[in-house]
Design a protein around this motif. Structure first.
Motif, PDB file in Angstrom:
ATOM      1  N   UNK A 249       1.104  -1.052  -0.255  1.00 45.10           N
ATOM      2  CA  UNK A 249      -0.143  -0.057   0.395  1.00 45.10           C
ATOM      3  C   UNK A 249       0.619   1.445  -0.192  1.00 45.10           C
ATOM      4  N   UNK A 250       2.097   1.108  -0.167  1.00 45.72           N
ATOM      5  CA  UNK A 250       2.796   2.473  -0.218  1.00 45.72           C
ATOM      6  C   UNK A 250       2.598   3.758  -1.291  1.00 45.72           C
ATOM      7  N   UNK A 251       2.388   2.988  -2.389  1.00 47.73           N
ATOM      8  CA  UNK A 251       1.944   4.530  -3.108  1.00 47.73           C
ATOM      9  C   UNK A 251       0.118   4.833  -3.083  1.00 47.73           C
ATOM     10  N   UNK A 252      -0.440   3.711  -2.689  1.00 46.73           N
ATOM     11  CA  UNK A 252      -1.905   4.376  -2.520  1.00 46.73           C
ATOM     12  C   UNK A 252      -1.673   5.342  -1.663  1.00 46.73           C
ATOM     13  N   UNK A 253      -1.027   5.072  -0.345  1.00 46.41           N
ATOM     14  CA  UNK A 253      -0.863   5.726   0.880  1.00 46.41           C
ATOM     15  C   UNK A 253       0.237   6.999   0.157  1.00 46.41           C
ATOM     16  N   UNK A 254       0.810   7.265  -0.514  1.00 52.92           N
ATOM     17  CA  UNK A 254       1.569   8.282  -0.949  1.00 52.92           C
ATOM     18  C   UNK A 254       0.578   9.493  -1.358  1.00 52.92           C
ATOM     19  N   UNK A 255      -0.080   8.908  -2.135  1.00 55.21           N
ATOM     20  CA  UNK A 255      -1.602   9.215  -2.569  1.00 55.21           C
ATOM     21  C   UNK A 255      -1.875  10.303  -2.396  1.00 55.21           C
ATOM     22  N   UNK A 256      -2.796   9.318  -1.247  1.00 58.88           N
ATOM     23  CA  UNK A 256      -3.935   9.613  -0.441  1.00 58.88           C
ATOM     24  C   UNK A 256      -3.203  10.822   0.687  1.00 58.88           C
ATOM     25  N   UNK A 257      -2.022  10.754   1.232  1.00 59.21           N
ATOM     26  CA  UNK A 257      -1.320  12.165   1.666  1.00 59.21           C
ATOM     27  C   UNK A 257      -0.984  13.228   0.913  1.00 59.21           C
ATOM     28  N   UNK A 258      -1.042  13.482  -0.203  1.00 61.63           N
ATOM     29  CA  UNK A 258      -0.647  14.410  -1.215  1.00 61.63           C
ATOM     30  C   UNK A 258      -2.237  14.700  -1.607  1.00 61.63           C
ATOM     31  N   UNK A 259      -3.138  13.963  -1.858  1.00 66.54           N
ATOM     32  CA  UNK A 259      -4.457  14.551  -2.634  1.00 66.54           C
ATOM     33  C   UNK A 259      -5.277  15.479  -1.108  1.00 66.54           C
ATOM     34  N   UNK A 260      -4.488  14.155   0.660  1.00 61.41           N
ATOM     35  CA  UNK A 260      -4.743  15.275   1.417  1.00 61.41           C
ATOM     36  C   UNK A 260      -4.216  16.413   1.583  1.00 61.41           C
ATOM     37  N   UNK A 261      -2.999  16.546   1.181  1.00 63.03           N
ATOM     38  CA  UNK A 261      -2.563  17.808   1.831  1.00 63.03           C
ATOM     39  C   UNK A 261      -2.216  18.724   0.950  1.00 63.03           C
TER      40      UNK A 261
END
Length: 454
Positions: A249-261
Motif C-alpha cells: 500500500x505504499x503508493x496508495x498511502x503516498x497518493x492519499x497523503x498528497x491529495x489530502x495535503x
C-alpha cells in the motif's frame, strides 16, 4: 426510505444535542474537556473504520434488513449528533432560561402558546439549523451504507455509475436528491444568517439531563470508536507479519497523503484568504463573499453529488485536459472541506488571545517565548489544518470517482478489499493506513521550531 430515515436521525440528533449542552457548558473545566472529547471523537472517526468493523456483523443481518437498518441509523445518529451539538452551542437562545420562566409566571397562555412565542422570538434557530445540517449529512452518507449493505440512494447511484451508467443518466437521477440537499442548505443558511454566532454561556441543568448526556456520549464512543478499533487492532496483531513480508500500500498511502495535503491547503487558503478579503462592503469584498458562499454551498452538497458534477465539468472541451490529472480530485476535496474549514476559522476567532499575543511581542525573544507564541497563535491553526487533512485523507467517494489513473488513494483500495470480508492482513493494512497520517502529523509537530512563525 433514505429521506424518512434522515428526518428521524435529524430529530433524534437535535434532541440528544440539546441535552448534551449541560455538559459542554459545565462550570468545571475537567468535565467540559471530557465531554468535548467524548462528543467529537465519534465524528472524526473515519467512516471506513466503523463500516469495516461492523461489516461482518451486518452480514449476519442480511435476512433481517429492518434490524440492520435500525443499527445503521443508530450509528449515524451517534456520529452526527456532534454536529448538532456544536451548532446549538454556538447559536444559543436569544432569551435566557430565567426570562422564559418569568414569562410563564406572568402569562396564562397554554403550552402551545409558549412554544409559539419561543419560535417567534428566534429560540428555535439553532435547533432548526442543526436539524438541517444533520439531515444533509445523513441523507448524503455513502461509505457506511455500502459496507453494511443498507439501501440508500447514494449506494444505488454509485453502484449504477460504477457499473457503466452514462454520466448524463447519473446526473438526471440525482436531481431529486439534489433538491432535498439544496432545501436543507437553504434552511441552515437562512436560520444561521439571522444572528451573530457566539458561544453559549449557560444552559439549563438538571440531574436527569446530565445522566442522559453521559449515557449518550459513552454509548456513542463505545459503538463508534472503541468496538471498531478493538476489532481492527485484534485482526492487525495476527496479520502484522504478513504485512511486513509484502507491504503493497505504499503508493496508495503516498497518493492519499498528497491529495489530502493539497485539498486541506486549498481549503485553508480559501477560507483564510477570501474570508479576510470578504470583510467590508466594497465591490471586491462582495465578490469574495459571493465566491465563498458559492463554495460552501457546493461543499455542502456532499462528495457524491459534487464529484459527479466535477466529473461532468471536466468532460467539457475547455477542461478536458484536466481530466486525467489530480486537479479535479483536489478541487472537489477542497470544496467538501470548505464548510468545515469555515467553522474552524470561526471557532479560532472566538477563542483567540489577542491581548496575550500582543504581550509576547513585547517580551525578549527566547525559546520559551516562541513556545508561548506557538500555543497562543499557531497551534489552533495547526490543529485545524490537521482536522482538514485527516478528513480529506479518509475520503472515499470523491477519490473513487475522480482519482487519476496510477494514483489510486488508499481508501479506495481498502474499500474494494473490505467487500471480501475481514481478514488479518486487511486489518493490518487498515492500521498501516491509519499510522501514515499520524506519523506525518507527529513529524510536523516535532519540527515546529523550524517552520512555525516566530
Amino acid at each position: 426510505m433514505t429521506f424518512l430515515r434522515s428526518l428521524i436521525i435529524g430529530v433524534l440528533a437535535v434532541i440528544a444535542a440539546r441535552l448534551v449542552q449541560t455538559l459542554l457548558a459545565d462550570r468545571r473545566q475537567p468535565v467540559r474537556r471530557v465531554a468535548w472529547i467524548l462528543l467529537l471523537t465519534p465524528y472524526f472517526t473515519p467512516v471506513l473504520l466503523t463500516g469495516y468493523a461492523y461489516a461482518s456483523f451486518s452480514l449476519s443481518l442480511v435476512h433481517h434488513p429492518f434490524i440492520n437498518t435500525i443499527f445503521y441509523s443508530a450509528l449515524l445518529c451517534w456520529k452526527f449528533t456532534p454536529i448538532a451539538a456544536v451548532i446549538i452551542y454556538f447559536t444559543p437562545s436569544p432569551i435566557s432560561a430565567e426570562a422564559i420562566h418569568c414569562r410563564r409566571l406572568t402569562s396564562a397562555s397554554s403550552k402551545f402558546g409558549d412554544w409559539a412565542f419561543l419560535i417567534r422570538a428566534g429560540c428555535a434557530g439553532g435547533p432548526v439549523a442543526a436539524f438541517a445540517v444533520v439531515f444533509l449529512c445523513a441523507f448524503a452518507e455513502f461509505e457506511m451504507a455500502s459496507l453494511m449493505v443498507v439501501k440508500s440512494w447514494t449506494v444505488a447511484l454509485f453502484d449504477a455509475h460504477a457499473g457503466g451508467l452514462a454520466l448524463s443518466e447519473s446526473l438526471r437521477r440525482m436531481l431529486g436528491p439534489l433538491l432535498c440537499e439544496v432545501a436543507a442548505i437553504a434552511t441552515a443558511f437562512v436560520v444561521l444568517g439571522r444572528r451573530q454566532v457566539t458561544p453559549a454561556r449557560r444552559v439549563e441543568d438538571n440531574r436527569s439531563c446530565r445522566w442522559f448526556a453521559w449515557c449518550h456520549l459513552l454509548i456513542a464512543f463505545i459503538f463508534v470508536v472503541m468496538i471498531p478499533a478493538a476489532m481492527v487492532l485484534w485482526g492487525a496483531i495476527r496479520g502484522f507479519g504478513l504485512l511486513l513480508e509484502n507491504f503493497v500500500l505504499s503508493r496508495e498511502i503516498l497518493a492519499s497523503l498528497l491529495f489530502a495535503a493539497g485539498a486541506s491547503t486549498l481549503a485553508g487558503l480559501v477560507v483564510f484568504g477570501l474570508g479576510t478579503a470578504a470583510r467590508g462592503r466594497q465591490l471586491g469584498s462582495i465578490f469574495c463573499k459571493i465566491i465563498l458562499v458559492a463554495g460552501v454551498v457546493a461543499g455542502l452538497l456532499g462528495p457524491l453529488v459534487l464529484s459527479l458534477t466535477v466529473l461532468a465539468a471536466v468532460q467539457l472541451p475547455g477542461l478536458i485536459a484536466l481530466r486525467d490529472t489530480p486537479v479535479p480530485l483536489v478541487c472537489a476535496l477542497g470544496l467538501v472541506l470548505l464548510p468545515m474549514a469555515l467553522v474552524l476559522k470561526r471557532v479560532l476567532e472566538l477563542t483567540g488571545h489577542r491581548s496575550a499575543l500582543h504581550l509576547t511581542t513585547l517580551m525578549q525573544k527566547s525559546r520559551a517565548v516562541r513556545e508561548l507564541n506557538w500555543r497562543l497563535s499557531t497551534s489552533g491553526k495547526f490543529w485545524a489544518m490537521v482536522l482538514l487533512f485527516a478528513w480529506a485523507y479518509w475520503d472515499l467517494t470523491a477519490s473513487s470517482i475522480l482519482a487519476p489513473i496510477g494514483m489510486t488513494p488508499v481508501t479506495v483500495r481498502l474499500y474494494n478489499l473490505m467487500h471480501y470480508g475481514q481478514i488479518a492482513a486487511l486489518s493490518a493494512m487498515t492500521c498501516a493506513a491509519f499510522a501514515a497520517p499520524i506519523f506525518i502529523i507527529l513529524l510536523a509537530l516535532g519540527t515546529r521550531r523550524w517552520w512555525a512563525p516566530r
